[in-house]
Design an enzyme around this catalytic site. Structure first.
Site, PDB file in Angstrom:
ATOM      1  N   ASP A 216       0.834  -1.201   0.000  1.00 53.15           N
ATOM      2  CA  ASP A 216       0.000   0.000   0.000  1.00 53.15           C
ATOM      3  C   ASP A 216       0.875   1.261   0.000  1.00 53.15           C
ATOM      4  O   ASP A 216       1.844   1.351   0.748  1.00 53.15           O
ATOM      5  CB  ASP A 216      -0.876  -0.019   1.262  1.00 53.15           C
ATOM      6  CG  ASP A 216      -1.934   1.056   1.261  1.00 53.15           C
ATOM      7  OD1 ASP A 216      -2.785   1.049   0.361  1.00 53.15           O
ATOM      8  OD2 ASP A 216      -1.912   1.920   2.169  1.00 53.15           O
ATOM      9  N   GLU A 265      14.178 -15.398   0.948  1.00 53.20           N
ATOM     10  CA  GLU A 265      14.519 -16.372   1.990  1.00 53.20           C
ATOM     11  C   GLU A 265      13.544 -17.545   1.970  1.00 53.20           C
ATOM     12  O   GLU A 265      13.796 -18.575   2.590  1.00 53.20           O
ATOM     13  CB  GLU A 265      14.410 -15.726   3.386  1.00 53.20           C
ATOM     14  CG  GLU A 265      15.493 -14.734   3.712  1.00 53.20           C
ATOM     15  CD  GLU A 265      15.122 -13.907   4.946  1.00 53.20           C
ATOM     16  OE1 GLU A 265      14.154 -14.258   5.664  1.00 53.20           O
ATOM     17  OE2 GLU A 265      15.799 -12.903   5.180  1.00 53.20           O
TER      18      GLU A 265
END
Ligand code: GLC
Length: 561
Positions: A216, A265
């Protein structure tokens, strides 16, 4: 949870890792999608129960607007706790179940992350406010003394996107910055605790199994040093269409580089899409460089009217801007912040994306259906907003007293009429709130909403819902639709877009007539796959000379070459 992730990872072939490059992503606005507990507000169990509908529609992923703990001053874009579900939407258990079910149905899940600001009820802000000037906690937000003899004037001339000053004065005399509502104080991203906290929030949701994030106000996190005045009129106009000291600062890109490292990751391909309003598509491309985010919304496209002469340069510029950074282009016609495209195209051009007039709904729907087929024929990823597959119009005549958009009350704001696209969607022809839930709906649904319901449209070959289902099925099946990063324009009369796309031996042709009259065009030999016209395209079954009806898009499968 770990096992569930591991199973999914094993299934990730190289192809599946690229799932996002041509994904069709369906936006759910949780308050308005489906209400599981009958309190009049949509919720996670409601969404979970409707996942089979989305799988059957043929989308690849679901993006959920915020469902976090929030006082709902801005429909949940004011987050009080980024790791908790608002009770109105359910529990963390419900979120876990939703993510698992979605994966079981082959749907990816993208959640919203709101890093520009928190709620004023967020613990950090409450404590910062309570501790007063000088508290180190204030450095996580933008607290400043005011100007004037008694500090009675705001620290600078910035205005809120929702109207009014971007500063609110605390009882102790200091001011704090909020680019949106006063209940949405902006974080100061210079403070390392803010960056640490958001990396931790990302990991929390990645551990829950989400496939990505919609970021956002991705362009707003970093403010120009010294928070300089804007000068001039002080009116912002549309989000981000001019250079501003609080938008699209170069410093935001370091943040997204560190987020990319977090995403990598995790097994599988976890992605992020930027809500970045920038002055140009070239500036937007900066957000999707190879070590930053994966996609950015194409608001230039959303802001383009149904007009071939306007569309073609925007399509070309979008593709050209993304090519050097290797990111897919994205396409979007509607979301929870703008008037639905059925209603935009029912009105004359040039009125923007915040409308209060219903216009000519028949023409609007005809154009909307054609615009959708055009969008789904373009290379890259497409975003759909809940209810557009039903051809829903905006509800332009909501009474003032039911409106909840914070910008409506603040006047002069960017977008005060966003409630019109947030009216709960109709699932059934009859019944309480047309199948939305058993307890009414938080915004009133118009009479006649049931005729647009999923139930009413299912199985009707002329319906907009069946058009979306057919289009998404063709898009999946046809190799030339997903692939590539360019289109080959073919000669076409004024007002018509005609292009070919190829992948290996497969080729595909799309023609869009944006004029209000039928147009004769010549299409390479092929097989008509689909058309947006209610009455079909007569004579165009195998290409050649075709009379394309007014405001119609059609697709042909063709031989490459
Ligand atoms: C984004 C959201 C919008 C919200 C604003 C503030 O523009 O899409 O709904 O009001 O950010 O968070």
């Amino acid at each position: 949870m770990t096992q569930h992730l591991a199973a999914r990872t094993a299934a990730d072939s190289a192809d599946a890792l690229d799932w996002w490059r041509d994904a069709v992503i369906y936006q759910v606005y949780p308050r308005s999608f489906a209400d599981g507990d009958g309190d009049g507000t949509g919720d996670l169990p409601g969404i979970r129960a409707r996942l089979p509908y989305l799988a059957q529609l043929g989308v690849d992923a679901v993006w959920l607007s915020p469902f976090y703990a929030s006082p709902q001053a801005d429909g949940g874009y004011d987050v009080a706790d980024y790791r908790a579900i608002d009770p109105v939407y359910g529990t963390l258990h419900d979120a876990d179940a939703l993510i698992r079910d979605a994966h079981g149905l082959g749907l990816r899940v993208i959640v919203d992350v709101v890093p520009n600001h928190s709620s004023d009820r967020h613990e950090w802000f409450r404590r910062a406010l309570a501790e007063g000037p000088g508290s180190p906690l204030r450095a996580r937000y933008h607290f400043r003394p005011g100007k004037g003899a008694d500090g009675e004037l705001p620290p600078n001339d910035w205005e809120s996107i929702f109207g009014g000053p971007a500063w609110t004065r605390c009882p102790d005399g200091e001011w704090y910055l909020h680019l949106f509502a006063p209940e949405q104080p902006d974080f100061d991203w210079e403070h390392p605790a803010v960056a640490d906290e958001f990396r931790s929030i990302l990991r929390f949701w990645l551990d829950m199994g989400v496939d990505g994030f919609r970021v956002d106000v991705a362009h707003g996190l970093v403010k120009a040093a010294g928070l300089p005045d804007i000068g001039g009129t002080g009116q912002l106009g549309l989000l981000g269409n001019a250079a501003m000291p609080f938008f699209d600062q170069d410093g935001v890109h370091d943040i997204y580089r560190s987020w990319r490292r977090v995403l990598e990751e995790y097994p599988g391909r976890r992605i992020a899409v930027a809500e970045a309003w920038t002055p140009t598509v070239e500036r937007t491309a900066n957000y999707v460089r190879p070590d930053e985010l994966h996609q950015a919304f194409n608001f230039q496209y959303l802001g383009t009217y149904w007009d071939a002469a306007e569309l073609r340069p925007v399509i070309d510029a979008s593709l050209a801007a993304m090519r050097p950074v290797g990111a897919p282009a994205t396409w979007v016609l509607s979301n929870h912040d703008v008037t639905r495209h059925t209603t935009r195209f029912a009105n004359p051009a040039g009125l923007g994306t915040q409308l209060r007039s219903a216009g000519d709904p028949v023409r609007g729907l005809r154009r909307a259906r054609a615009a959708t087929l055009l969008m789904l024929a373009l290379p890259g990823s497409a975003y759909l907003y809940q209810g557009e597959e039903l051809g829903l119009p905006d509800v332009t005549d909501l009474p003032d007293e039911v409106r909840q958009d914070p910008a409506f009350a603040r006047g002069a704001g960017q977008d005060g009429f966003r409630d019109g696209c947030r009216v709960p969607i109709p699932w059934t022809v009859a019944g309480s709130s047309y199948g939305f839930g058993d307890g009414g709906s938080w915004l009133p649904q118009p009479a006649g909403w049931g005729e647009l319901s999923v139930e009413a449209q299912t199985g009707d070959p002329g319906s907009t819902l069946e058009l979306y289902r057919a289009a998404l099925a063709v898009r999946r099946a046809h190799a030339a639709l997903g692939a590539g990063d360019g289109v080959e324009w073919l000669p076409a009369p004024e007002g018509v877009l005609l292009f070919r796309r190829t992948s290996g031996d497969a080729a595909f042709v799309c023609a869009a007539n944006t004029t209000g009259a039928p147009v004769r065009i010549t299409v390479p030999a092929g097989r008509l796959l689909l058309s947006s016209a209610a009455g079909g395209v007569s004579g165009g079954e195998s290409g050649g000379e075709v009379d394309l009806p007014a405001d119609t898009t059609a697709w042909w499968s063709a031989e490459a070459g």
